[in-house]
Design an enzyme around this catalytic site. Sequence first.
Site, PDB file in Angstrom:
ATOM      1  CE  LYS A  54      -3.830  -2.276   2.246  1.00  0.00           C
ATOM      2  NZ  LYS A  54      -4.603  -2.765   3.558  1.00  0.00           N
ATOM      3  CD  GLN A  98      -3.342  -4.319   6.601  1.00  0.00           C
ATOM      4  OE1 GLN A  98      -3.295  -3.485   6.023  1.00  0.00           O
ATOM      5  NE2 GLN A  98      -4.023  -5.444   6.472  1.00  0.00           N
ATOM      6  CG  ASP A 121      -9.376  -0.040   5.085  1.00  0.00           C
ATOM      7  OD1 ASP A 121      -9.280  -0.209   3.987  1.00  0.00           O
ATOM      8  OD2 ASP A 121      -8.912  -0.345   6.120  1.00  0.00           O
TER       9      ASP A 121
END
Length: 287
Positions: A54, A98, A121
């Site tokens: 990422k 994460q 997200d």
Amino acid sequence: MTAKKIDGKAVAVAMTEETRIRVERIKAATGIVPGLAVILVGEDPASQIYVRRKADQCRAVGMMSVEHRLPSDVTERQLLDLVQRLNADPAVHGILVQLPLPPHIAAAKVIEAIEPAKDVDGFHPTNVGRQVVGSGGITPCTPMGCMILLKQELAELAGKDAIVIGMSNIVGKPLARLLLQEECTVTVAHKATVDLEEKVRRADIIVSAAGAPALVKGSWIKSGAVVIDVGINRVERNGKKTVVGDVAYEEAGHAAAITPVPGGVGPMTIACLLQNTVEAAERALGL
Ligand code: NAD
């Protein structure tokens, strides 16, 4: 094998190039570099790989990527304090924590602490709620990537029978909602589903996000169905470690199209994350 192999990597490359151009425009208009903050707790090897990918892709499109690596014994309070600091930092337009987090930290509490406008997200209840009622909200990356691939394969989604295998908050549930929004007739299957085979056999669209190798057998797939395989399973084949999806890929030749694993949904997830981040920056800057 006659099924078309859906090249998620190629679609992701094209999407990422569009994002790069948008980043350039933001820089030209404001002098500001869009920024993504990624928080990684602990040493989980798969999470480390995802976070590195990422960050690399973020930099490749000209965005700023700041990684916050915290030890696995970090307290929930310390993590929440970091999220608050990032919420208040004008240089940060997107925040990603994460998952999974260690068991002593309540992931839901951490997600709820993220400022919804920076929740790239799309997991914050505010974004989930807005998506459900159709009043905006940030779409989660993996489901968004699946929908982009599906729309490329099918001119019309309305009226199709779709099955989503898996009902997690990050993949299965939001994906089912997105398919419903397109007027598909959606079945959501999960571990407690009885006779999965019979339900898969009816489907024109099969999306599997269970994390179970070879769960979907070729004989279950209707001829001409479109198959999106979200699963990422690390298995050993002929003494070699390899990654496979949830679908018995080699048996799916009679499908109209299928995503490979790797190279299907995976690259789309990161491309969608970059798109969500650039959009968050544009909104924050009033562009
Ligand atoms: P999860 O463990 O949170 O949820 C799995 C879901 O699948 C559950 O709802 C469970 O009930 C269901 N399930 C499990 N085994 C089943 C079975 N045998 N039959 C029917 N249903 C079953 O997982 P998740 O986070 O949603 O991820 C699912 C899979 O997708 C994993 O393999 C994960 O690695 C992968 N994934 C891939 C990407 C990507 O970018 N490609 C992103 C996220 C997750």
